[in-house]
Design a protein around this motif. Structure first.
Motif, mmCIF file in Angstrom:
data_model
loop_
_atom_site.group_PDB
_atom_site.id
_atom_site.type_symbol
_atom_site.label_atom_id
_atom_site.label_comp_id
_atom_site.label_asym_id
_atom_site.label_seq_id
_atom_site.Cartn_x
_atom_site.Cartn_y
_atom_site.Cartn_z
ATOM 1 N N PHE A 116 0.852 -1.194 0.000
ATOM 2 C CA PHE A 116 0.000 0.000 0.000
ATOM 3 C C PHE A 116 0.883 1.237 0.000
ATOM 4 O O PHE A 116 2.087 1.173 0.310
ATOM 5 C CB PHE A 116 -0.940 0.011 1.219
ATOM 6 C CG PHE A 116 -0.244 0.038 2.551
ATOM 7 C CD1 PHE A 116 0.236 1.221 3.099
ATOM 8 C CD2 PHE A 116 -0.048 -1.139 3.270
ATOM 9 C CE1 PHE A 116 0.881 1.250 4.320
ATOM 10 C CE2 PHE A 116 0.604 -1.128 4.504
ATOM 11 C CZ PHE A 116 1.063 0.069 5.025
ATOM 12 N N ALA A 117 0.287 2.367 -0.333
ATOM 13 C CA ALA A 117 0.992 3.661 -0.303
ATOM 14 C C ALA A 117 -0.023 4.764 -0.058
ATOM 15 O O ALA A 117 -1.068 4.817 -0.703
ATOM 16 C CB ALA A 117 1.743 3.897 -1.607
ATOM 17 N N PHE A 118 0.283 5.640 0.896
ATOM 18 C CA PHE A 118 -0.558 6.799 1.199
ATOM 19 C C PHE A 118 0.294 8.057 1.122
ATOM 20 O O PHE A 118 1.426 8.085 1.632
ATOM 21 C CB PHE A 118 -1.145 6.711 2.612
ATOM 22 C CG PHE A 118 -2.168 5.637 2.806
ATOM 23 C CD1 PHE A 118 -3.489 5.837 2.426
ATOM 24 C CD2 PHE A 118 -1.815 4.422 3.377
ATOM 25 C CE1 PHE A 118 -4.442 4.850 2.623
ATOM 26 C CE2 PHE A 118 -2.758 3.429 3.573
ATOM 27 C CZ PHE A 118 -4.074 3.639 3.190
ATOM 28 N N GLN A 119 -0.237 9.093 0.506
ATOM 29 C CA GLN A 119 0.423 10.391 0.585
ATOM 30 C C GLN A 119 -0.244 11.190 1.693
ATOM 31 O O GLN A 119 -1.450 11.433 1.672
ATOM 32 C CB GLN A 119 0.326 11.157 -0.728
ATOM 33 C CG GLN A 119 1.122 12.465 -0.682
ATOM 34 C CD GLN A 119 1.197 13.146 -2.025
ATOM 35 O OE1 GLN A 119 0.175 13.358 -2.666
ATOM 36 N NE2 GLN A 119 2.400 13.499 -2.444
ATOM 37 N N LEU A 120 0.549 11.601 2.667
ATOM 38 C CA LEU A 120 0.015 12.360 3.793
ATOM 39 C C LEU A 120 -0.324 13.776 3.346
ATOM 40 O O LEU A 120 0.297 14.314 2.421
ATOM 41 C CB LEU A 120 1.030 12.382 4.939
ATOM 42 C CG LEU A 120 1.422 11.001 5.483
ATOM 43 C CD1 LEU A 120 2.473 11.143 6.590
ATOM 44 C CD2 LEU A 120 0.216 10.248 6.002
ATOM 45 N N PRO A 121 -1.306 14.410 3.979
ATOM 46 C CA PRO A 121 -1.718 15.761 3.554
ATOM 47 C C PRO A 121 -0.578 16.773 3.625
ATOM 48 O O PRO A 121 0.328 16.660 4.457
ATOM 49 C CB PRO A 121 -2.823 16.112 4.564
ATOM 50 C CG PRO A 121 -3.348 14.785 5.028
ATOM 51 C CD PRO A 121 -2.150 13.875 5.054
ATOM 52 N N TYR A 122 -0.634 17.750 2.739
ATOM 53 C CA TYR A 122 0.384 18.805 2.718
ATOM 54 C C TYR A 122 0.116 19.876 3.772
ATOM 55 O O TYR A 122 1.041 20.559 4.222
ATOM 56 C CB TYR A 122 0.449 19.457 1.338
ATOM 57 C CG TYR A 122 1.205 18.652 0.321
ATOM 58 C CD1 TYR A 122 2.592 18.708 0.236
ATOM 59 C CD2 TYR A 122 0.522 17.820 -0.562
ATOM 60 C CE1 TYR A 122 3.293 17.958 -0.694
ATOM 61 C CE2 TYR A 122 1.212 17.069 -1.505
ATOM 62 C CZ TYR A 122 2.596 17.139 -1.567
ATOM 63 O OH TYR A 122 3.274 16.392 -2.491
ATOM 64 N N GLN A 123 -1.154 20.063 4.148
ATOM 65 C CA GLN A 123 -1.438 21.117 5.106
ATOM 66 C C GLN A 123 -0.802 20.796 6.455
ATOM 67 O O GLN A 123 -0.574 19.641 6.796
ATOM 68 C CB GLN A 123 -2.946 21.340 5.278
ATOM 69 C CG GLN A 123 -3.694 20.197 5.958
ATOM 70 C CD GLN A 123 -4.333 19.252 4.968
ATOM 71 O OE1 GLN A 123 -3.809 19.081 3.882
ATOM 72 N NE2 GLN A 123 -5.449 18.662 5.337
ATOM 73 N N GLY A 124 -0.517 21.826 7.213
ATOM 74 C CA GLY A 124 0.198 21.658 8.468
ATOM 75 C C GLY A 124 -0.645 21.001 9.547
ATOM 76 O O GLY A 124 -1.398 21.675 10.255
ATOM 77 N N LEU A 125 -0.533 19.690 9.687
ATOM 78 C CA LEU A 125 -1.200 18.984 10.771
ATOM 79 C C LEU A 125 -0.349 19.064 12.031
ATOM 80 O O LEU A 125 0.870 19.205 11.956
ATOM 81 C CB LEU A 125 -1.426 17.518 10.376
ATOM 82 C CG LEU A 125 -2.142 17.259 9.053
ATOM 83 C CD1 LEU A 125 -2.212 15.770 8.776
ATOM 84 C CD2 LEU A 125 -3.525 17.873 9.072
ATOM 85 N N PRO A 126 -0.941 18.960 13.218
ATOM 86 C CA PRO A 126 -0.139 18.997 14.450
ATOM 87 C C PRO A 126 0.678 17.726 14.625
ATOM 88 O O PRO A 126 0.295 16.650 14.150
ATOM 89 C CB PRO A 126 -1.192 19.141 15.550
ATOM 90 C CG PRO A 126 -2.444 18.590 14.961
ATOM 91 C CD PRO A 126 -2.389 18.900 13.489
ATOM 92 N N SER A 127 1.796 17.850 15.300
ATOM 93 C CA SER A 127 2.691 16.710 15.526
ATOM 94 C C SER A 127 2.058 15.699 16.475
ATOM 95 O O SER A 127 1.201 16.036 17.292
ATOM 96 C CB SER A 127 4.020 17.196 16.121
ATOM 97 O OG SER A 127 4.683 18.077 15.240
ATOM 98 N N SER A 128 2.510 14.453 16.361
ATOM 99 C CA SER A 128 2.075 13.405 17.284
ATOM 100 C C SER A 128 2.392 13.815 18.713
ATOM 101 O O SER A 128 3.440 14.406 18.998
ATOM 102 C CB SER A 128 2.786 12.088 16.971
ATOM 103 O OG SER A 128 2.456 11.612 15.692
ATOM 104 N N PHE A 129 1.482 13.477 19.623
ATOM 105 C CA PHE A 129 1.674 13.890 21.020
ATOM 106 C C PHE A 129 0.803 13.039 21.934
ATOM 107 O O PHE A 129 -0.327 12.681 21.584
ATOM 108 C CB PHE A 129 1.297 15.367 21.190
ATOM 109 C CG PHE A 129 1.349 15.852 22.606
ATOM 110 C CD1 PHE A 129 2.566 15.992 23.258
ATOM 111 C CD2 PHE A 129 0.190 16.157 23.289
ATOM 112 C CE1 PHE A 129 2.613 16.438 24.570
ATOM 113 C CE2 PHE A 129 0.227 16.602 24.602
ATOM 114 C CZ PHE A 129 1.446 16.746 25.240
ATOM 115 N N LYS A 130 1.336 12.714 23.102
ATOM 116 C CA LYS A 130 0.554 12.051 24.142
ATOM 117 C C LYS A 130 0.797 12.788 25.445
ATOM 118 O O LYS A 130 1.919 12.863 25.937
ATOM 119 C CB LYS A 130 0.953 10.580 24.286
ATOM 120 C CG LYS A 130 0.081 9.819 25.274
ATOM 121 C CD LYS A 130 0.435 8.336 25.317
ATOM 122 C CE LYS A 130 -0.483 7.587 26.283
ATOM 123 N NZ LYS A 130 -0.152 6.129 26.330
ATOM 124 N N GLY A 131 -0.281 13.382 26.005
ATOM 125 C CA GLY A 131 -0.143 14.200 27.190
ATOM 126 C C GLY A 131 -0.990 13.720 28.342
ATOM 127 O O GLY A 131 -1.536 12.604 28.326
#
Length: 333
Positions: A116-131
């Motif tokens: 499989f192959a996915f292109q991730l969105p170009y718009q600025g998504l927030p970084s991965s985080f666990k709080g």
């Protein structure tokens, strides 16, 4: 360039006849930190190991990203839970061969790798985080369906690091703070400090230089302390919850009475911390430098200056191994 492959196996599925031995997702790392960013192509494969020929209705894989926050507070005799979520993207594709229609595929016994192959969105998504009260999560999930059988499922998380969208003037803006305090309890005199930072934006692994001056015109001894802390803010409706964590703490030299000290304190920005997150509606991750003058029997003067922490740009350095940065494993960030 060598492709680093990361494999994680979830939900090994056993039916009564032990037909499916393994159902898992593998994906290919793009760098030595195993992170993805704006517009990257995420490639991999769904792994199916079976013991005998099996008819398959469909095998799909989904890539998605979302944020969730939740916390509970006591209000009198009741507990009230605040929550919210934010979805960023969801893409699903079938990984069966293009010439095969769903419901018409039979897999022979053995191991099958379905790409499989996915292109991730170009718009600025927030970084991965666990709080403390929420997370920003990116994952791949796969589903294998068969006639008259329960579906087999697998999932794996991947780390997304947003490219910085701060403009240069914001990152290079200098920071300044000053504090002046009279000492009156069991002592006399005045304490003052003036602090300067040459800029606001710092990459993980970069050094932060604190310049300034401390003047101790009191009859007390004082000890400067330097703290970099992370501030997590969570939002649900009109409610907010805040959690802070110290990620670096150092002590300066003691100043005796009637002392003036020029500062040029060097602090390492730790590796492995989450970059600043300002582009998520329901949570924020911010950083501050806090300078405290520790004085006995009086309220300590404090200066707080904002920091913008940026992701590592380029290959990960081995400064942690050299002892230049603190061990962050115990910080549970």
């Amino acid at each position: 360039m060598t492709i680093i492959t990361f494999q994680s196996v979830f939900n090994i599925c056993f039916t009564k006849e032990m037909t499916i031995q393994t159902f898992a997702i593998e994906y290919d790392a793009l760098n030595d930190r195993n992170t993805f960013s704006n517009g990257d192509t995420l490639t991999g494969r769904v792994i199916v190991e079976i013991t005998k020929e099996t008819k398959i209705k469909d095998v799909t894989v989904k890539a998605k990203g979302k944020a969730d926050v939740s916390w509970t507070v006591s209000q009198g005799e009741e507990n009230v839970t605040y929550w919210d979520n934010e979805k960023y993207f969801s893409q699903t594709q079938s990984v069966l061969p293009e010439d095969k229609a769903p419901g018409s595929v039979s897999l022979v016994a053995g191991r099958h790798a379905l790409p499989f192959a996915f292109q991730l969105p170009y718009q600025g998504l927030p970084s991965s985080f666990k709080g403390a009260y929420g997370k920003i999560d990116y994952r791949l999930s796969a589903n294998l369906s068969r006639p008259m059988r329960s579906a087999s499922k697998a999932k794996v998380h991947f780390t997304y690091v947003s490219k910085s969208d701060y403009d240069q003037p914001t990152l290079t803006a200098p920071q300044h703070g000053s504090k002046d305090k009279n000492v009156v309890f069991f002592a006399s005199g005045n304490i003052s400090m003036e602090i300067f930072l040459p800029k606001s934006g710092y990459q993980q692994g970069e050094v932060l230089v604190v310049n300034g001056e401390i003047v101790n015109s009191s009859t007390r001894k004082i000890v400067p302390k330097y703290i970099i802390y992370q501030k997590q803010s969570f939002f649900a409706g009109s409610s907010r919850n805040v959690h802070t964590t110290e990620i670096l703490k150092e002590k300066g030299e003691q100043l005796v009475s009637s002392t003036r000290q020029k500062l040029s304190k060097v602090l390492p920005v730790p590796l492995g911390i989450t970059p600043t997150i300002q582009n998520c509606r329901i949570l924020k991750v911010e950083y501050r430098l806090k300078i405290i003058l520790d004085v006995s029997f009086t309220k300590n003067p404090v200066i707080k200056l904002p920091l913008i922490i940026l992701p590592i740009d380029g290959p990960a350095v081995k400064a942690q191994e050299a002892g230049l940065f603190p061990d962050l494993d115990k910080l549970n960030l």
